[in-house]
Design an enzyme around this catalytic site. Structure first.
Site, PDB file in Angstrom:
ATOM      1  NE  ARG A  95      -3.477  -2.623  -0.178  1.00 53.97           N
ATOM      2  CZ  ARG A  95      -3.573  -3.574  -1.084  1.00 53.97           C
ATOM      3  NH1 ARG A  95      -2.709  -3.625  -2.091  1.00 53.97           N
ATOM      4  NH2 ARG A  95      -4.513  -4.483  -1.012  1.00 53.97           N
ATOM      5  CG  ASP A 124      -5.857  -2.869   1.867  1.00 54.21           C
ATOM      6  OD1 ASP A 124      -4.834  -2.901   2.571  1.00 54.21           O
ATOM      7  OD2 ASP A 124      -6.175  -3.776   1.077  1.00 54.21           O
TER       8      ASP A 124
END
Length: 397
Positions: A95, A124
């Site tokens: 990420r 996320d």
């Protein structure tokens, strides 16, 4: 001037639909950004052209596999990073890599908003938005699935109405995220935590129960960095890729766990990370040989906190940066070779050698040549246990 939105683009249905969806909901122009972190699948140029065909005013693609391996996976290897002592941060590491490219694209194209395809109940969304806040605090974030209730049924209907060049076939029963460091599988029948995983869900690893010849490998490190496999020089990316293949063929790196998500819920996840587990196992053992006891003890505390910070999306935080400095310092003598046997789903260390070794054979041996002065042990024990002895006299009186 028309507002611009940078979208984290995968090339799949949801993010392809998000291009037109965002344009309709906000009136903004959309710039699609796709980042290759070793997830496989379609060619980057195919993905770029699809983004443009779906209505993006511009599309950028980045081959970030080496960057991901060297700047994100390598620090995790040096940190022996295992969230809850098991999960090697497969998705969490990718990420911030993607975020870095999104923020750079936003600045390049004069965008004021960054969009992503995350739901409102996962980790996320936090990782993307906390990372964006750290690198581009002036940027706003939107998540169509979360903010505009863009369900899959609505996404399919939108794609068909707009005649988007994207397949709208029935979705896999699983939610899958993968990159070169590993693969994560969730949802479907796995949400019942009594159900065991089936072979069909695995892709990076072979069934460890199948009989096959063991594979012996020697991994060489220099200051904590994997630099050779069986004596042949490799980049960090190549080390991960080669061990994904070799350890994966032996079923190494399968993890089935219920983990604590950042948003407060427990989630059942199945991971496979053969290269990551093999490298971390080897690195841990080389540290056992080369790192002084008190430093090693303290580093284990740092490793846990580092893993939690990365899992929680705080890759770019001041504390994470400070801990990186400690971890790099602790790795300065982690140089040498580890021999491992890969077999039956396990990576077992069978040999260690290092010019930086703190293992002294003459001190350790019980045979002829022993240089350890055992006559000093009694006095050491007396002093070491003195405070406990004094307290015991009081407490047992």
């Amino acid at each position: 001037m028309t507002e611009r939105v940078v979208l984290a683009y995968s090339g799949g249905l949801d993010t392809s639909v998000a291009i037109g969806w965002i344009a309709e909901e906000t009136g903004a122009e959309v710039i699609a950004v796709a980042v290759d972190v070793g997830q496989g699948g379609e060619d980057l140029d195919v993905i770029r052209k699809r983004a443009l065909a779906c209505g993006a005013v511009d599309a950028e693609v980045a081959d970030a596999k080496d960057e991901f391996a060297e700047e994100y996976c390598l620090p995790a290897i040096k940190a022996n990073a295992l969230y809850m002592d098991r999960y090697p941060l497969v998705s969490a590491l990718s990420r911030p890599t993607i975020v870095k490219h999104l923020v750079a694209a936003a600045k390049k194209h004069g965008a004021s908003v960054v969009a992503h395809g995350c739901t409102g109940k996962g980790n996320d969304q936090v990782r993307f938005e906390a990372g964006i806040a750290a690198l581009g605090p002036e940027l706003k974030c939107i998540a169509p699935v979360r903010d505009y209730a863009m369900t899959r049924d609505r996404a399919i209907a939108f794609a068909e109405k707009a005649e988007l060049p994207i397949a709208t076939s029935k979705k896999s029963p699983y939610s899958i995220d993968q990159n070169v460091f590993g693969r994560a599988v969730e949802t479907g029948f796995l949400e019942d935590i009594w159900n065991g995983p089936i072979e069909d869900i695995y892709d990076y690893t072979s069934n460890p129960a199948v009989q096959r010849e063991a594979d012996e490998v020697v991994i060489s490190f220099k200051e904590g960095v994997p630099v050779a496999i069986d004596g042949k020089p490799v980049s960090v990316l190549q080390a991960i890729q080669q061990l994904n293949e070799r350890a994966g063929a032996q079923g190494v790196g399968r993890i089935d766990m219920v983990e604590d998500r950042l948003v407060g819920i427990k989630s059942r996840e199945v991971y496979e990370a053969p290269g990551a587990i093999a490298l971390i196992t080897a690195h841990q053992e080389l540290e056992n040989v080369t790192v002084e006891r008190e430093l090693a003890r303290y580093k284990r505390q740092v490793e846990q906190r580092w893993s939690e910070l990365v899992y929680d999306g705080l890759w770019f935080s001041p504390l994470k940066r400070a801990l990186d400095g400690f971890i790099d310092e602790a790795n300065q003598h982690v140089t040498g070779d580890i021999r491992m046997t890969l077999h039956g789903g396990r990576a077992v260390v069978t040999g260690r050698r290092s010019e930086q070794s703190l293992y002294d054979f003459n001190l350790a041996t019980y045979d002829t040549g022993d240089t350890f002065d055992q006559s000093k042990a009694q006095g050491f024990i007396d002093i070491f246990s003195l405070s406990a002895k004094i307290a015991a006299k009081r407490d047992l009186a």
